[in-house]
Design an enzyme around this catalytic site. Structure first.
Site, PDB file in Angstrom:
ATOM      1  N   ASP A 190      70.974  46.919 -43.457  1.00 50.02           N
ATOM      2  CA  ASP A 190      71.667  48.162 -43.822  1.00 50.02           C
ATOM      3  C   ASP A 190      70.860  49.012 -44.797  1.00 50.02           C
ATOM      4  OD1 ASP A 190      73.799  47.214 -42.255  1.00 50.02           O
ATOM      5  OD2 ASP A 190      74.546  46.064 -43.952  1.00 50.02           O
TER       6      ASP A 190
ATOM      7  N   ASN B 110      74.687  41.264 -33.987  1.00 49.53           N
ATOM      8  CA  ASN B 110      75.181  41.166 -35.363  1.00 49.53           C
ATOM      9  C   ASN B 110      74.757  42.405 -36.151  1.00 49.53           C
ATOM     10  OD1 ASN B 110      72.532  40.370 -35.143  1.00 49.53           O
ATOM     11  ND2 ASN B 110      72.663  38.678 -36.599  1.00 49.53           N
TER      12      ASN B 110
ATOM     13  N   HIS C 239      73.612  49.638 -36.624  1.00 45.80           N
ATOM     14  CA  HIS C 239      72.746  50.729 -37.075  1.00 45.80           C
ATOM     15  C   HIS C 239      73.515  52.045 -36.973  1.00 45.80           C
ATOM     16  CE1 HIS C 239      68.785  48.402 -36.064  1.00 45.80           C
ATOM     17  NE2 HIS C 239      69.585  47.749 -36.877  1.00 45.80           N
TER      18      HIS C 239
ATOM     19  N   THR D  31      78.759  37.497 -39.290  1.00 46.21           N
ATOM     20  CA  THR D  31      79.383  38.705 -38.720  1.00 46.21           C
ATOM     21  C   THR D  31      80.404  38.359 -37.633  1.00 46.21           C
ATOM     22  OG1 THR D  31      77.622  38.865 -37.084  1.00 46.21           O
ATOM     23  CG2 THR D  31      77.318  40.106 -39.133  1.00 46.21           C
TER      24      THR D  31
ATOM     25  N   VAL E 173      79.163  48.331 -40.770  1.00 44.26           N
ATOM     26  CA  VAL E 173      79.367  48.970 -39.469  1.00 44.26           C
ATOM     27  C   VAL E 173      80.015  48.000 -38.478  1.00 44.26           C
ATOM     28  CG1 VAL E 173      78.150  49.957 -37.461  1.00 44.26           C
ATOM     29  CG2 VAL E 173      77.423  50.563 -39.762  1.00 44.26           C
TER      30      VAL E 173
ATOM     31  N   ASP F  51      68.961  60.307 -52.453  1.00 44.22           N
ATOM     32  CA  ASP F  51      69.925  61.307 -52.946  1.00 44.22           C
ATOM     33  C   ASP F  51      71.149  60.669 -53.579  1.00 44.22           C
ATOM     34  OD1 ASP F  51      70.189  60.617 -50.064  1.00 44.22           O
ATOM     35  OD2 ASP F  51      72.133  61.596 -50.309  1.00 44.22           O
TER      36      ASP F  51
HETATM   37  P1  GTP Z   1      70.509  49.565 -40.758  1.00 50.68           P
HETATM   38  O1  GTP Z   1      71.479  48.446 -40.571  1.00 50.68           O
HETATM   39  O2  GTP Z   1      69.364  49.278 -41.648  1.00 50.68           O
HETATM   40  O3  GTP Z   1      70.166  50.297 -39.500  1.00 50.68           O
HETATM   41  O4  GTP Z   1      71.172  50.585 -41.599  1.00 50.68           O
HETATM   42  P2  GTP Z   1      72.299  51.398 -41.071  1.00 50.68           P
HETATM   43  O5  GTP Z   1      71.743  52.526 -40.316  1.00 50.68           O
HETATM   44  O6  GTP Z   1      73.288  50.486 -40.446  1.00 50.68           O
HETATM   45  O7  GTP Z   1      72.844  51.878 -42.396  1.00 50.68           O
HETATM   46  P3  GTP Z   1      74.343  51.882 -42.818  1.00 50.68           P
HETATM   47  O8  GTP Z   1      75.268  51.316 -41.852  1.00 50.68           O
HETATM   48  O9  GTP Z   1      74.311  51.357 -44.191  1.00 50.68           O
HETATM   49  O10 GTP Z   1      74.627  53.386 -42.809  1.00 50.68           O
HETATM   50  C1  GTP Z   1      74.058  54.163 -43.712  1.00 50.68           C
HETATM   51  C2  GTP Z   1      74.844  55.424 -43.752  1.00 50.68           C
HETATM   52  O11 GTP Z   1      74.131  56.266 -44.599  1.00 50.68           O
HETATM   53  C3  GTP Z   1      74.909  56.087 -42.400  1.00 50.68           C
HETATM   54  O12 GTP Z   1      76.079  56.846 -42.303  1.00 50.68           O
HETATM   55  C4  GTP Z   1      73.676  56.965 -42.430  1.00 50.68           C
HETATM   56  O13 GTP Z   1      73.821  58.092 -41.624  1.00 50.68           O
HETATM   57  C5  GTP Z   1      73.610  57.347 -43.892  1.00 50.68           C
HETATM   58  N1  GTP Z   1      72.260  57.557 -44.409  1.00 50.68           N
HETATM   59  C6  GTP Z   1      71.065  57.110 -43.938  1.00 50.68           C
HETATM   60  N2  GTP Z   1      70.054  57.550 -44.720  1.00 50.68           N
HETATM   61  C7  GTP Z   1      70.636  58.263 -45.700  1.00 50.68           C
HETATM   62  C8  GTP Z   1      70.126  58.963 -46.842  1.00 50.68           C
HETATM   63  O14 GTP Z   1      68.935  59.033 -47.085  1.00 50.68           O
HETATM   64  N3  GTP Z   1      71.034  59.564 -47.656  1.00 50.68           N
HETATM   65  C9  GTP Z   1      72.378  59.516 -47.421  1.00 50.68           C
HETATM   66  N4  GTP Z   1      73.193  60.133 -48.277  1.00 50.68           N
HETATM   67  N5  GTP Z   1      72.894  58.875 -46.362  1.00 50.68           N
HETATM   68  C10 GTP Z   1      72.032  58.252 -45.528  1.00 50.68           C
HETATM   69  P1  IMP Z   2      75.105  36.190 -38.759  1.00 50.25           P
HETATM   70  O1  IMP Z   2      73.788  36.834 -38.486  1.00 50.25           O
HETATM   71  O2  IMP Z   2      76.252  36.900 -38.087  1.00 50.25           O
HETATM   72  O3  IMP Z   2      75.096  34.714 -38.510  1.00 50.25           O
HETATM   73  O4  IMP Z   2      75.405  36.358 -40.307  1.00 50.25           O
HETATM   74  C1  IMP Z   2      74.659  35.664 -41.302  1.00 50.25           C
HETATM   75  C2  IMP Z   2      74.479  36.536 -42.540  1.00 50.25           C
HETATM   76  O5  IMP Z   2      73.654  37.645 -42.208  1.00 50.25           O
HETATM   77  C3  IMP Z   2      75.777  37.132 -43.087  1.00 50.25           C
HETATM   78  O6  IMP Z   2      75.664  37.228 -44.492  1.00 50.25           O
HETATM   79  C4  IMP Z   2      75.812  38.529 -42.478  1.00 50.25           C
HETATM   80  O7  IMP Z   2      76.560  39.423 -43.246  1.00 50.25           O
HETATM   81  C5  IMP Z   2      74.319  38.865 -42.507  1.00 50.25           C
HETATM   82  N1  IMP Z   2      73.906  39.855 -41.493  1.00 50.25           N
HETATM   83  C6  IMP Z   2      73.574  39.615 -40.203  1.00 50.25           C
HETATM   84  N2  IMP Z   2      73.205  40.749 -39.585  1.00 50.25           N
HETATM   85  C7  IMP Z   2      73.269  41.725 -40.512  1.00 50.25           C
HETATM   86  C8  IMP Z   2      72.960  43.133 -40.501  1.00 50.25           C
HETATM   87  O8  IMP Z   2      72.539  43.734 -39.498  1.00 50.25           O
HETATM   88  N3  IMP Z   2      73.155  43.798 -41.666  1.00 50.25           N
HETATM   89  C9  IMP Z   2      73.585  43.176 -42.780  1.00 50.25           C
HETATM   90  N4  IMP Z   2      73.873  41.862 -42.860  1.00 50.25           N
HETATM   91  C10 IMP Z   2      73.714  41.158 -41.733  1.00 50.25           C
HETATM   92 MG    MG Z   3      73.356  48.036 -40.507  1.00 48.84          MG
END
Ligand code: GTP
Ligand code: IMP
Ligand code: MG
Length: 339
Positions: free
Chosen positions: A13, A40, A43, A127, A252, A286
């Site tokens: 994340d 799991n 994005h 997850t 997510v 930010d």
């Molecule tokens: P990964 O699991 O690494 O792919 O991350 P993610 O894309 O799942 O990130 P996450 O679910 O934490 O979502 C991040 C949220 O922040 C999403 O709604 C993105 O659109 C948003 N986001 C991504 N980059 C930025 C940023 O630079 N600034 C802000 N304010 N929001 C961001």
């Molecule tokens: P699993 O991969 O579902 O077995 O989860 C094992 C650990 O990895 C737990 O702590 C989950 O929250 C973490 N985890 C697995 N995939 C992600 C991911 O994409 N983002 C954040 N945590 C994750």
């Molecule tokens: Mg994520």
């Protein structure tokens, strides 16, 4: 020809979704291949004012000329994939998707074993997506493979062959990792980790590309850290502190509240070292500093620049991408200057 791998720097994340979308929309690779554990992952992609939550489809789908691939190392849940085809209809994802015949398949039994296991669901905080039990069956050599699933027949493609041929023909291949360095089965905070290694070398193996073919490894960090599930978190802050800083987050895939902490330089150094990072992408800057939607490095405050330069100095890796908001435009891209 460039073969790039994008990896998560910490506990997942990190904002990989946004970075991948920006890089693919900008660089227009010929193939975008998903590596990592499986569904799991969650994005988040914001594109043209719409939000998407992806678990298997490569986040680079917005670049509609690219072939989308899922590498042999990735666990596939066909229901999750078909659901994403439906949600992403206007991007022709279904028509562009290739699944390697050697992908292992997650079934209902894997999901219920994941959710009902005291150890996985409670102690580790998994997850519940079935990935742990599926990888365990894979190691026991009892799991079903994609080549034996009739519903996947039309998508079956030798992803490794396709990626290597593309590289040999001078095309660009972008490999998307999932999860994050600190969730690696080998290098993370065991046993509070996921069911596979999550570093760049494994992501290359996931799609069947050898290490000598990889040009760039982009390690993504958030300006602060989040962690879902159990396990140690040295720079964790209290929930009250996170709230007062406006850093509250929810997962997510599971909707769980994420634990929040300060940027961890020691973790960043180790992550860059073991991933062999050639670039760092830094997201959500930010949320820590007053720079929402800034697109020029010179417009950042001295304090923000010092934070970024410190990361660069300590890790020895250039910070080439700075994200200042969820939209693709909210990006400072320093690759021309720094590489
Ligand atoms: P990964 O699991 O690494 O792919 O991350 P993610 O894309 O799942 O990130 P996450 O679910 O934490 O979502 C991040 C949220 O922040 C999403 O709604 C993105 O659109 C948003 N986001 C991504 N980059 C930025 C940023 O630079 N600034 C802000 N304010 N929001 C961001
Ligand atoms: P699993 O991969 O579902 O077995 O989860 C094992 C650990 O990895 C737990 O702590 C989950 O929250 C973490 N985890 C697995 N995939 C992600 C991911 O994409 N983002 C954040 N945590 C994750
Ligand atoms: Mg994520």
């Amino acid at each position: 020809m460039t073969c790039s791998i994008l990896v998560g720097g910490a506990w997942g994340d990190e904002g990989k979704g946004k970075c991948i979308t920006y890089l693919c929309d900008n660089d227009k690779p010929d193939i975008i291949a998903r590596a990592g554990v499986g569904p799991n992952a969650g994005h988040s992609v914001e594109f043209n004012g719409e939000k998407y939550g992806l678990r298997l489809t490569p986040s680079g789908f917005v670049h509609t000329d690219a072939k989308l691939m899922i590498g042999a190392g990735v666990l596939v849940n066909p229901d999750v994939l078909f659901n994403e085809f439906e949600n992403l209809k206007k991007y022709n994802v279904k028509e562009r998707m290739c699944v390697d015949p050697r992908c292992a398949i997650i079934n209902e039994d894997h999901m219920s074993r994941d959710k009902s296991s005291e150890h996985l669901a409670k102690k580790i905080g998994s997850t519940g997506s079935g990935c742990g039990p599926a990888n365990s069956d894979r190691v026991l050599r009892t799991i079903e493979l994609a080549k034996d699933v009739p519903e996947l027949e039309e998508y079956i493609t030798d992803v490794s062959l396709a990626c290597n041929e593309a590289i040999d023909n001078g095309e660009d291949v972008f490999i998307e990792g999932s999860q994050g360095f600190a969730l690696s089965l080998y290098y993370g905070s065991y046993p509070f980790v996921t069911s596979k290694d999550t570093t760049a070398s494994t992501f290359a193996a996931d799609v069947g590309v050898g290490p000598t073919k990889v040009d760039e490894v982009i390690d993504v960090f958030k300006a602060y850290i989040s962690r879902v599930g159990e396990g140690p978190f040295p720079t964790e802050m209290t929930q009250e502190e996170a709230e007062s800083k406006g850093l509250e987050e929810y997962g997510v895939v599971t909707g769980r509240r994420r634990r929040i902490g300060y940027f961890d330089m020691e973790l960043a150094k180790e992550s860059c070292r073991i991933n062999g990072a050639t670039q760092i992408a830094l997201t959500c800057v930010d949320k820590l500093f007053d720079c929402a939607r800034v697109q020029n490095y010179d417009d950042l405050s001295a304090e923000t620049k010092a934070f970024i330069e410190d990361i660069q100095t300590e890790t020895g890796v250039p910070v080439t991408i700075i994200s200042t908001g969820p939209d693709l435009k909210d990006t400072i891209d320093l690759r021309k200057e720094l590489l």
